[in-house]
Design a protein around this motif. Structure first.
Motif, mmCIF file in Angstrom:
data_model
loop_
_atom_site.group_PDB
_atom_site.id
_atom_site.type_symbol
_atom_site.label_atom_id
_atom_site.label_comp_id
_atom_site.label_asym_id
_atom_site.label_seq_id
_atom_site.Cartn_x
_atom_site.Cartn_y
_atom_site.Cartn_z
ATOM 1 N N ALA A 53 -79.446 21.134 21.540
ATOM 2 C CA ALA A 53 -80.110 21.535 20.294
ATOM 3 C C ALA A 53 -81.402 20.786 20.038
ATOM 4 N N ALA A 54 -81.710 19.777 20.845
ATOM 5 C CA ALA A 54 -82.855 18.905 20.548
ATOM 6 C C ALA A 54 -84.190 19.632 20.584
ATOM 7 N N SER A 55 -84.315 20.641 21.426
ATOM 8 C CA SER A 55 -85.620 21.299 21.604
ATOM 9 C C SER A 55 -85.983 22.231 20.449
ATOM 10 N N PHE A 56 -84.997 22.785 19.760
ATOM 11 C CA PHE A 56 -85.289 23.803 18.754
ATOM 12 C C PHE A 56 -86.156 23.293 17.595
ATOM 13 N N PRO A 57 -85.917 22.079 17.063
ATOM 14 C CA PRO A 57 -86.820 21.597 16.005
ATOM 15 C C PRO A 57 -88.272 21.487 16.464
ATOM 16 N N GLN A 58 -88.473 21.127 17.749
ATOM 17 C CA GLN A 58 -89.842 21.023 18.247
ATOM 18 C C GLN A 58 -90.463 22.394 18.432
ATOM 19 N N PHE A 59 -89.671 23.388 18.813
ATOM 20 C CA PHE A 59 -90.190 24.755 18.892
ATOM 21 C C PHE A 59 -90.711 25.191 17.524
ATOM 22 N N TYR A 60 -89.924 24.930 16.492
ATOM 23 C CA TYR A 60 -90.328 25.307 15.133
ATOM 24 C C TYR A 60 -91.567 24.536 14.703
ATOM 25 N N CYS A 63 -94.759 25.915 16.326
ATOM 26 C CA CYS A 63 -95.237 27.153 15.704
ATOM 27 C C CYS A 63 -95.781 26.901 14.307
ATOM 28 N N LYS A 64 -95.260 25.902 13.628
ATOM 29 C CA LYS A 64 -95.679 25.611 12.259
ATOM 30 C C LYS A 64 -97.050 24.944 12.213
ATOM 31 N N THR A 65 -97.268 23.949 13.076
ATOM 32 C CA THR A 65 -98.521 23.187 13.030
ATOM 33 C C THR A 65 -99.582 23.734 13.976
ATOM 34 N N GLY A 66 -99.168 24.276 15.120
ATOM 35 C CA GLY A 66 -100.133 24.813 16.077
ATOM 36 C C GLY A 66 -100.933 23.772 16.820
ATOM 37 N N ILE A 67 -100.493 22.511 16.802
ATOM 38 C CA ILE A 67 -101.252 21.445 17.481
ATOM 39 C C ILE A 67 -100.363 20.725 18.497
ATOM 40 N N MET A 68 -99.441 21.445 19.074
ATOM 41 C CA MET A 68 -98.504 20.822 20.009
ATOM 42 C C MET A 68 -99.218 20.178 21.179
ATOM 43 N N SER A 222 -91.746 16.839 16.047
ATOM 44 C CA SER A 222 -90.531 16.879 15.236
ATOM 45 C C SER A 222 -89.693 15.640 15.517
ATOM 46 N N TYR A 223 -89.400 14.883 14.457
ATOM 47 C CA TYR A 223 -88.561 13.700 14.658
ATOM 48 C C TYR A 223 -87.139 14.093 15.039
ATOM 49 N N SER A 224 -86.721 15.293 14.626
ATOM 50 C CA SER A 224 -85.370 15.741 14.972
ATOM 51 C C SER A 224 -85.180 15.812 16.484
ATOM 52 N N LEU A 228 -82.001 13.720 17.773
ATOM 53 C CA LEU A 228 -80.881 14.341 18.472
ATOM 54 C C LEU A 228 -80.699 13.761 19.874
ATOM 55 N N VAL A 229 -81.812 13.468 20.543
ATOM 56 C CA VAL A 229 -81.712 12.854 21.868
ATOM 57 C C VAL A 229 -81.124 11.449 21.762
ATOM 58 N N MET A 230 -81.533 10.695 20.730
ATOM 59 C CA MET A 230 -80.958 9.363 20.510
ATOM 60 C C MET A 230 -79.453 9.455 20.270
ATOM 61 N N LEU A 231 -79.048 10.406 19.437
ATOM 62 C CA LEU A 231 -77.626 10.582 19.167
ATOM 63 C C LEU A 231 -76.888 10.990 20.436
ATOM 64 N N GLY A 232 -77.492 11.896 21.204
ATOM 65 C CA GLY A 232 -76.859 12.331 22.443
ATOM 66 C C GLY A 232 -76.704 11.202 23.445
ATOM 67 N N ASN A 233 -77.736 10.374 23.607
ATOM 68 C CA ASN A 233 -77.654 9.255 24.539
ATOM 69 C C ASN A 233 -76.641 8.215 24.078
ATOM 70 N N SER A 234 -76.566 7.981 22.764
ATOM 71 C CA SER A 234 -75.593 7.021 22.239
ATOM 72 C C SER A 234 -74.169 7.502 22.507
ATOM 73 N N LEU A 235 -73.916 8.786 22.205
ATOM 74 C CA LEU A 235 -72.580 9.329 22.409
ATOM 75 C C LEU A 235 -72.226 9.384 23.891
ATOM 76 N N TYR A 236 -73.234 9.698 24.729
ATOM 77 C CA TYR A 236 -72.966 9.754 26.161
ATOM 78 C C TYR A 236 -72.610 8.372 26.694
ATOM 79 N N GLY A 237 -73.357 7.348 26.277
ATOM 80 C CA GLY A 237 -73.046 5.991 26.707
ATOM 81 C C GLY A 237 -71.653 5.567 26.286
ATOM 82 N N LEU A 238 -71.282 5.917 25.046
ATOM 83 C CA LEU A 238 -69.938 5.588 24.579
ATOM 84 C C LEU A 238 -68.874 6.342 25.363
#
Length: 306
Positions: A53-60, A63-68, A222-224, A228-238
């Motif tokens: 799910a991490a990529s979807f906030p950046q997709f939005y 499209c919102k800012t147009g300066i990716m 997008s900070y999300s 989400l990647v931070m949360l995923g890496n934390s859970l994966y390590g655990l």
């Protein structure tokens, strides 16, 4: 895919895990005999959903800012894609389960969409006249990649040698195989690919940190994505640390076998913490920094002259 297909592959291995969880064995072909093992599997699944799910906030946000193209470093995207490609290649070489293969395929496709958006806004913001051609090229590239990996995925789904589910790990060994040597052949392949993949994941963050510092802004990101990647890496390590070692394997050997992914996950996590501090430090940053304002002013000047 029909779940009976996996059950047909794994029923012969139930005798190797008499006290294990039936649903974990049926779905992942992994022996989960106690709460630690079940918690490891659940945390690993949640981490996969976080990564997916991490990529979807950046997709939005794109499209919102147009300066990716001015917010994300191309080396960040390429490094991420390289790591996911190696993850996909390793899943085929190690004959992993279809779930792992399809997950790796999804990661690569999401990276390609991210790169397509980057190139689209790169051309659009520079006023180039090749937007349609760029869109068509990436459309054919995405369709070709999807067709290729789908064909390979079908080949992986009918693999006859089941392997143990290890989350995002490429270190998979055959069920029932005694740990009589430090590394089996499949583990050496997975260890090597996983090490290079972890290095790419780590190196991808450095250009993004530098770009944020140079811009003094995180507008367009997008900070999300990083949360989400931070949360995923934390859970994966655990999930890796909670898993009980295989029979005959010591705790030290188990950690050694998973070292590339632990170092990669914790290392990426630490660099993402740095990016999080940049979001806090630059949260008052204006979208009109020098590098972002220049092209806009140039376009306005051209329109006034005409």
């Amino acid at each position: 895919m029909d779940p009976r297909h996996w059950r047909g592959l794994q029923l012969g291995n139930l005798s190797d895990c008499p006290n294990g969880s039936r649903w974990v064995m049926d779905v992942f072909n992994e022996c989960a005999q106690d709460g630690r093992d079940i918690a490891s599997v659940i945390l690993g699944l949640v981490s996969i959903f976080c990564f997916a799910a991490a990529s979807f906030p950046q997709f939005y946000q794109a499209c919102k800012t147009g300066i990716m193209d001015r917010a994300l470093s191309i080396y960040f995207l390429l490094g991420w894609l390289g790591g996911d490609l190696l993850n996909l290649i390793g899943s085929f070489l190690a004959h992993q389960l279809p779930l792992q293969v399809y997950t790796a395929i999804y990661y690569v496709l999401a990276d390609l969409v991210m790169l397509a958006l980057y190139c689209y806004y790169k051309v659009k913001n520079r006023g180039g006249g090749f937007t349609a051609q760029i869109n068509a090229a990436f459309l054919f590239l995405s369709l070709g990649t999807l067709s290729t990996v789908s064909f390979l995925g079908r080949g992986a789904a009918v693999a006859q040698d089941p392997v143990v589910f290890k989350g995002r790990s490429l270190l998979s060994t055959r069920v029932g195989e005694l740990v009589s040597e430090p590394f089996t052949r499949s583990e050496i392949i997975g260890f090597t690919i996983g090490s290079v993949s972890s290095v790419l994941y780590l190196c991808s963050r450095v250009p993004q940190i530098y770009m944020n510092y140079k811009r003094k802004s995180t507008i367009g990101i997008s900070y999300s994505l990083f949360a989400l990647v931070m949360l995923g890496n934390s859970l994966y390590g655990l999930s890796v640390l909670l898993k009980n070692p295989e029979p005959g394997q010591s705790e030290g050997d188990y950690v050694l076998h998973h070292l590339p992914w632990l170092v990669g996950s914790l290392g990426v996590l630490s660099l993402d913490v740095v990016i999080s501090f940049q979001f806090l430090a630059y949260q008052g940053g204006k979208p009109g920094t020098h590098e972002e304002r220049g092209p806009l002013l140039g376009e306005q000047g051209d329109s006034l002259e005409s």
